[in-house]
Scaffold this active site. Structure first.
Site, PDB file in Angstrom:
ATOM      1  N   LYS A  44       0.565  -0.971  -0.336  1.00 21.35           N
ATOM      2  CA  LYS A  44       0.107  -0.326  -0.076  1.00 21.35           C
ATOM      3  C   LYS A  44       0.832   1.227  -0.112  1.00 21.35           C
ATOM      4  O   LYS A  44       2.571   1.011   0.271  1.00 21.35           O
ATOM      5  CB  LYS A  44      -0.240  -0.139   1.034  1.00 21.35           C
ATOM      6  CG  LYS A  44      -1.955  -1.172   0.809  1.00 21.35           C
ATOM      7  CD  LYS A  44      -2.690  -1.560   2.273  1.00 21.35           C
ATOM      8  CE  LYS A  44      -3.844  -2.116   2.157  1.00 21.35           C
ATOM      9  NZ  LYS A  44      -5.296  -1.949   3.530  1.00 21.35           N
ATOM     10  N   TYR A  73     -12.275  -2.192  -3.506  1.00 26.22           N
ATOM     11  CA  TYR A  73     -12.743  -1.870  -2.535  1.00 26.22           C
ATOM     12  C   TYR A  73     -14.427  -2.279  -2.266  1.00 26.22           C
ATOM     13  O   TYR A  73     -14.866  -1.666  -1.955  1.00 26.22           O
ATOM     14  CB  TYR A  73     -12.068  -1.087  -1.361  1.00 26.22           C
ATOM     15  CG  TYR A  73     -11.029  -1.690  -0.980  1.00 26.22           C
ATOM     16  CD1 TYR A  73     -10.325  -2.847  -0.078  1.00 26.22           C
ATOM     17  CD2 TYR A  73      -9.631  -1.162  -1.509  1.00 26.22           C
ATOM     18  CE1 TYR A  73      -9.650  -3.397   0.136  1.00 26.22           C
ATOM     19  CE2 TYR A  73      -8.370  -1.312  -1.094  1.00 26.22           C
ATOM     20  CZ  TYR A  73      -8.120  -2.279   0.047  1.00 26.22           C
ATOM     21  OH  TYR A  73      -6.921  -2.906  -0.074  1.00 26.22           O
ATOM     22  N   PHE A  90     -15.588   3.587   6.943  1.00 24.22           N
ATOM     23  CA  PHE A  90     -13.877   3.765   6.489  1.00 24.22           C
ATOM     24  C   PHE A  90     -13.698   3.896   4.908  1.00 24.22           C
ATOM     25  O   PHE A  90     -13.174   4.130   4.781  1.00 24.22           O
ATOM     26  CB  PHE A  90     -13.193   3.043   7.641  1.00 24.22           C
ATOM     27  CG  PHE A  90     -13.248   1.716   7.062  1.00 24.22           C
ATOM     28  CD1 PHE A  90     -12.778   0.576   5.982  1.00 24.22           C
ATOM     29  CD2 PHE A  90     -14.219   0.725   8.010  1.00 24.22           C
ATOM     30  CE1 PHE A  90     -12.828  -0.397   5.093  1.00 24.22           C
ATOM     31  CE2 PHE A  90     -14.271  -0.846   8.012  1.00 24.22           C
ATOM     32  CZ  PHE A  90     -13.754  -0.936   6.405  1.00 24.22           C
ATOM     33  N   ARG A 124      -1.867 -14.680   4.033  1.00 24.96           N
ATOM     34  CA  ARG A 124      -2.817 -13.672   5.024  1.00 24.96           C
ATOM     35  C   ARG A 124      -2.149 -13.754   6.969  1.00 24.96           C
ATOM     36  O   ARG A 124      -2.402 -12.514   7.384  1.00 24.96           O
ATOM     37  CB  ARG A 124      -4.411 -14.431   5.522  1.00 24.96           C
ATOM     38  CG  ARG A 124      -4.872 -13.819   4.344  1.00 24.96           C
ATOM     39  CD  ARG A 124      -5.486 -12.086   4.165  1.00 24.96           C
ATOM     40  NE  ARG A 124      -6.005 -12.565   5.261  1.00 24.96           N
ATOM     41  CZ  ARG A 124      -6.495 -11.206   4.973  1.00 24.96           C
ATOM     42  NH1 ARG A 124      -6.861 -10.216   3.871  1.00 24.96           N
ATOM     43  NH2 ARG A 124      -7.157 -10.032   6.128  1.00 24.96           N
ATOM     44  N   THR A 145      -5.409  -7.244  10.318  1.00 25.27           N
ATOM     45  CA  THR A 145      -6.075  -5.779   9.646  1.00 25.27           C
ATOM     46  C   THR A 145      -5.276  -4.493  10.456  1.00 25.27           C
ATOM     47  O   THR A 145      -4.720  -3.680  10.075  1.00 25.27           O
ATOM     48  CB  THR A 145      -7.079  -5.694   9.240  1.00 25.27           C
ATOM     49  OG1 THR A 145      -8.154  -6.770   8.949  1.00 25.27           O
ATOM     50  CG2 THR A 145      -7.877  -4.383   8.836  1.00 25.27           C
ATOM     51  N   ARG A 149       2.589  -6.324   9.319  1.00 29.61           N
ATOM     52  CA  ARG A 149       1.980  -5.118   9.403  1.00 29.61           C
ATOM     53  C   ARG A 149       2.403  -5.228  10.909  1.00 29.61           C
ATOM     54  O   ARG A 149       2.240  -3.661  11.196  1.00 29.61           O
ATOM     55  CB  ARG A 149       0.193  -5.370   9.924  1.00 29.61           C
ATOM     56  CG  ARG A 149      -0.622  -5.267   8.345  1.00 29.61           C
ATOM     57  CD  ARG A 149      -1.652  -5.727   8.228  1.00 29.61           C
ATOM     58  NE  ARG A 149      -2.493  -5.395   7.177  1.00 29.61           N
ATOM     59  CZ  ARG A 149      -3.524  -5.840   6.565  1.00 29.61           C
ATOM     60  NH1 ARG A 149      -3.862  -7.177   6.995  1.00 29.61           N
ATOM     61  NH2 ARG A 149      -5.073  -5.278   5.674  1.00 29.61           N
ATOM     62  N   ASN A 172      -2.279   0.853   6.105  1.00 36.87           N
ATOM     63  CA  ASN A 172      -1.650  -0.361   6.925  1.00 36.87           C
ATOM     64  C   ASN A 172      -0.643  -2.006   6.216  1.00 36.87           C
ATOM     65  O   ASN A 172      -0.992  -2.688   6.471  1.00 36.87           O
ATOM     66  CB  ASN A 172      -2.549  -0.926   7.583  1.00 36.87           C
ATOM     67  CG  ASN A 172      -4.078  -2.080   6.784  1.00 36.87           C
ATOM     68  OD1 ASN A 172      -3.487  -2.049   5.852  1.00 36.87           O
ATOM     69  ND2 ASN A 172      -4.743  -2.560   7.216  1.00 36.87           N
ATOM     70  N   HIS A 201      -2.628  -5.235   1.459  1.00 36.73           N
ATOM     71  CA  HIS A 201      -3.378  -5.463   1.543  1.00 36.73           C
ATOM     72  C   HIS A 201      -3.434  -8.143   0.635  1.00 36.73           C
ATOM     73  O   HIS A 201      -2.229  -7.686   0.011  1.00 36.73           O
ATOM     74  CB  HIS A 201      -4.099  -5.866   0.024  1.00 36.73           C
ATOM     75  CG  HIS A 201      -5.239  -6.005  -0.548  1.00 36.73           C
ATOM     76  ND1 HIS A 201      -6.980  -6.594  -0.049  1.00 36.73           N
ATOM     77  CD2 HIS A 201      -5.414  -7.154  -1.590  1.00 36.73           C
ATOM     78  CE1 HIS A 201      -7.190  -7.027  -0.550  1.00 36.73           C
ATOM     79  NE2 HIS A 201      -6.576  -7.517  -1.608  1.00 36.73           N
ATOM     80  N   GLU A 241      -9.682 -10.476  -7.864  1.00 35.57           N
ATOM     81  CA  GLU A 241      -8.494  -9.788  -7.636  1.00 35.57           C
ATOM     82  C   GLU A 241      -7.016  -9.414  -8.206  1.00 35.57           C
ATOM     83  O   GLU A 241      -6.989  -8.930  -9.124  1.00 35.57           O
ATOM     84  CB  GLU A 241      -7.927  -9.642  -6.382  1.00 35.57           C
ATOM     85  CG  GLU A 241      -8.987  -9.192  -5.065  1.00 35.57           C
ATOM     86  CD  GLU A 241      -8.509  -9.108  -3.412  1.00 35.57           C
ATOM     87  OE1 GLU A 241      -9.629  -8.872  -2.638  1.00 35.57           O
ATOM     88  OE2 GLU A 241      -7.015  -9.681  -3.288  1.00 35.57           O
TER      89      GLU A 241
END
Ligand code: ADP
Ligand code: MG
Length: 137
Positions: free
Chosen positions: A9, A49, A57, A85, A91, A102, A112, A115, A126
């Protein structure tokens, strides 16, 4: 063998930790099968998203994702969706296990660092959002 989508990100790209994050994947059995650096438009970030469009948010999430360049990758390996993950961590970086991406590189729940697709089905959707089949080798 599975494939999953990873995004570094804008916060992590701005910090200059692209290489450190990719090292986490490569050191844990995930190969980079495709990769590109780009900046999303608001339209594309909203589309990516879309599942979150009714969450409070959503607006901030879109603004954050268009705030600078990102790096999108296809990661490939055994159990790639789950492994990615696990390497990412929770998250909210404050709840992420020590040693996760993270926990080590993220500041807040919105900024964070990464993704990762949350299921094989979403991984497929995706990956196709960012990459043409001929770009995945
Ligand atoms: P994950 O990225 O771990 O799969 P989600 O799919 O639930 O998490 O949320 C997508 C993204 O939306 C998160 O990575 C984070 O950037 C942002 N987000 C989620 N929850 C919040 C929140 N409560 N406040 C601000 N941003 C959030
Ligand atoms: Mg998610």
């Amino acid at each position: 063998m599975e494939q999953t989508l990873s995004i570094i990100k804008p916060d992590a790209v701005a910090k200059g930790v692209i290489g450190k994050i990719i090292d986490r994947f490569e050191s844990n059995g995930l190969k980079v099968a495709a990769m590109k650096r780009l900046q999303l438009s608001r339209y594309d970030a909203g589309k990516f998203y879309a599942v979150h469009k009714d969450r409070p948010f959503f607006g901030e999430l879109v603004e954050f994702m268009v705030s600078g360049p990102i790096v999108a990758m296809v990661l490939e390996g055994e159990n790639a969706v789950g492994k990615n993950r696990e390497l990412m961590g929770a998250t909210n970086p404050k709840e992420a296990k020590p040693g996760t991406i993270r926990a080590d590189f993220a500041e807040s729940i919105d900024a964070n660092a990464v993704h990762g697709s949350d299921s094989l089905e979403n991984a497929h959707i995706e990956i196709n959002f960012f990459f043409a089949q001929r770009e995945i080798i």
